[in-house]
Design an enzyme around this catalytic site. Structure first.
Site, PDB file in Angstrom:
ATOM      1  CB  SER A   1       9.117 -12.233  -6.144  1.00 15.56           C
ATOM      2  OG  SER A   1       8.891 -10.530  -5.404  1.00 15.56           O
TER       3      SER A   1
ATOM      4  CG  ASP B   1     -13.599   9.182   4.300  1.00 18.29           C
ATOM      5  OD1 ASP B   1     -13.617   9.854   4.979  1.00 18.29           O
ATOM      6  OD2 ASP B   1     -13.960  10.208   2.805  1.00 18.29           O
TER       7      ASP B   1
ATOM      8  CG  HIS C   1     -11.476   7.975   9.225  1.00 15.33           C
ATOM      9  ND1 HIS C   1     -11.651   8.175   8.024  1.00 15.33           N
ATOM     10  CD2 HIS C   1     -11.774   6.609  10.001  1.00 15.33           C
ATOM     11  CE1 HIS C   1     -13.013   7.963   7.624  1.00 15.33           C
ATOM     12  NE2 HIS C   1     -12.923   6.792   8.992  1.00 15.33           N
TER      13      HIS C   1
ATOM     14  CB  SER D   1       4.731  -4.226   5.286  1.00 14.96           C
ATOM     15  OG  SER D   1       6.248  -4.296   6.528  1.00 14.96           O
ATOM     16  CG  ASN D   2       5.748  -9.605   0.937  1.00 15.68           C
ATOM     17  OD1 ASN D   2       4.882 -10.695   1.433  1.00 15.68           O
ATOM     18  ND2 ASN D   2       6.193  -9.828   0.182  1.00 15.68           N
TER      19      ASN D   2
ATOM     20  NE  ARG E   1       7.297 -15.820  -8.663  1.00 19.24           N
ATOM     21  CZ  ARG E   1       8.019 -16.785  -7.819  1.00 19.24           C
ATOM     22  NH1 ARG E   1       7.204 -18.522  -7.328  1.00 19.24           N
ATOM     23  NH2 ARG E   1       8.919 -17.156  -7.547  1.00 19.24           N
TER      24      ARG E   1
END
Length: 558
Positions: free
Chosen positions: A388, A535, A531, A479-480, A376
């Protein structure tokens, strides 16, 4: 039989649309979902998709022409079909039977009765209006304003504020109320003129879409009570014989005094400063008094540019924003009940459905980010935009999904949809909740393209400028919370996706390499899986591929 397409209301203040481009020409075949035209509204230029199949037989205007809301936009039918009656009828959705004249009503909201033309109570003589009537079509009445659908998922609106009170004169274009939807708070402009005779709810109360919001007309000539009863009874409004025209019913909304301000070119006739919602928000954040600004928008309206470029004079410094926080006396219980916003309601509903219907399980993997950190730094030396770590994870996730299509799938009830395209939703926190704009075809985009798109989405989300097309169609979500220093967390699935990936922070911790303890950069990824679709072994294989791409970033460039 040929059918007409009317100009839809694509924004809350739209009264007409300009045809920016036609994507189909007369004679072309059209299918449901085909892009028919680009329509420029007062807010944005939006794509208009066809909801009919057939041949395009007629267009209401050429490129650059204007069409009023609910006027004839296009006609779609079979080649050679006679459409002269439809063209002549303008906004009529279906041609009238041969034995009856074409209806005169121009509204496209409700079909005209075939047995007899329905008349507006406000224009019917008193002797005729006194006769018993079974139903009223509120949508076709000139004096009635119904709660509009201001977003694709809106089912009800909350009155955030009334800018007019009962008894006030209203002109076309006046701001009538601020309506809070599940996506944003929007200004509702009046498209009628007259006196405000009735409001359907007080400030802070809810009104369902298409329920009675307000009545505007000429005092003494509008049977307000009959309209209100019809709204309560969903159109049924029995009228007693010889009943005189009802006096206007006073609304329950509270009349609030208008703050006096100095005369300025950005004031309405009632003394209210004309400014866009974004301009108001920026002014509040910057502590700027809007009365000091001169609007450059239409009719002196203050817009974002005016606030950004405003420089207060030395003699008149910008008003400082002061925050007063009440303190609770020792030993006394104190709290505040905050009403639930429409956005928060939608979040609660959708995520509760996901949490309590999907059998979730969680997989966590630890990733060595040493090479990603070094790569980076080198990439950002020459990259046109700053890349980023979130961009790295998004790109690697997209490539891993192409190799593991089972993870890129959706539960559809009676079937599992395996998506061949990769559309990644990126959770963005805003003041009122969470929005998930979508990076489409992420596997085909470079790190720079992903970076620009995500930053643009974040800005639009915070300014409440996202369009429905921006947040629809995800096949996987990330989601960060790494920027908040989270070591590890789990996220709730965003339906209809079958998985969501939670990204934690990069931690410098001791690790063992080649038999020696050395400092290392480590990041944990946790995937929540449905699920019913994925799996354990399938999810684990996906995370192994993702881990390999992040630990050797050059593989993402091959």
């Amino acid at each position: 039989m040929a059918e007409v397409i009317l100009m839809p209301r694509l924004s809350d203040t739209m009264t007409e649309g300009v045809i920016a481009a036609w994507h189909k020409k007369v004679g072309d075949n059209v299918k449901k979902g085909d892009l028919l035209a680009e329509v420029e509204t007062d807010k944005a230029t939006m794509d208009l998709e066809s909801y009919k199949d057939g041949t395009l037989l007629f267009t209401g205007t050429d490129k650059g022409g204007k069409i009023q809301v609910n006027d004839l936009l296009a006609i779609i039918g079979k080649p050679g079909e006679d459409i002269s009656t439809l063209v002549k009828g303008g906004a009529s959705k279906t041609p009238a039977p041969a034995a009856a004249p074409a209806p005169e009503a121009k509204s496209g909201n409700a079909p005209a009765p075939t047995a007899a033309k329905q008349e507006n109570p406000s224009t019917v003589p008193a002797t005729k209006r006194d006769q018993p009537s079974t139903t009223l079509d509120l949508s076709s009445m000139q004096e009635v304003i119904l709660m509009p659908r201001l977003s694709d998922t809106m089912t009800e609106g909350v009155i955030a504020d009334w800018h007019k009170k009962v008894g006030d004169m209203v002109k076309k274009g006046d701001i009538l109320a601020d309506i809070e939807t599940d996506k944003a708070t929007m200004e509702l402009e009046s498209y009628k003129e007259g006196k405000l005779l009735y409001t359907g709810a007080e400030k802070g109360q809810k009104i369902a879409v298409n329920d009675l919001l307000a009545i505007i007309g000429e005092e003494g000539k509008v049977n307000v009570q009959q309209i209100v009863e019809a709204a309560k009874n969903k159109g049924a409004a029995p009228v007693a014989a010889n009943e005189p025209a009802a006096e206007p019913i006073a609304s329950k909304s509270v009349s609030e005094p208008v703050a006096s301000t100095s005369a300025s070119n950005n004031l309405n006739g009632d003394g209210r400063i004309k400014a866009s919602p974004l301009a108001k928000k920026l002014a509040t954040e910057k502590g700027i008094d809007l009365s000091q600004l001169h609007g450059s928008g239409d009719y002196g309206r203050i817009i974002k540019k005016d606030v950004v470029e405003f420089k207060p004079s030395v003699s008149e410094p910008a008003a400082q924003k002061t925050v007063s926080i009440p303190s609770a006396p020792a030993g006394q219980i104190s709290f505040e009940d905050v009403p639930v916003s429409q956005m928060r309601k939608t979040i609660a509903k959708r995520l509760s459905e996901a949490k309590f219907t999907a059998p979730e399980f969680y997989l966590t993997i630890q990733v060595d980010m040493d090479q990603a950190v070094n790569s980076r730094a080198k990439i950002n030396e020459t990259a046109p935009v700053k890349i980023s770590f979130n961009d790295f994870v998004l790109k690697a996730t997209a490539l891993a999904l192409k190799k593991h299509p089972a993870v890129n799938s959706s539960w559809m009830g009676d079937k599992i949809r395996v998506n061949h395209h990769v559309n990644i939703g990126v959770a963005v926190a805003v003041e009122d909740g969470l929005l998930v704009p979508v990076v489409r075809f992420a596997d085909t985009k470079s790190l720079s393209q992903i970076s620009v798109e995500v930053k643009d989405f974040a800005t639009k989300a915070k300014n409440k400028k996202l369009q429905p097309s921006d947040w629809e169609g995800s096949t996987f979500t990330i989601s960060n919370l790494g920027m908040f220093g989270m070591d590890e967390f789990t996220a709730i699935i965003n339906p209809p996706d079958s998985c969501i990936l939670a990204i934690s922070s990069i931690q410098q911790i001791p690790v063992v390499k080649n038999g020696a303890i050395v400092p290392g950069n480590v990041m944990k990824l946790t995937m929540t899986c449905d699920h019913r679709v994925v799996d354990g072994a399938t999810g684990a294989a996906f995370l192994q591929t993702l881990k390999g791409l992040l630990e050797e970033p050059l593989r993402m460039l091959v």
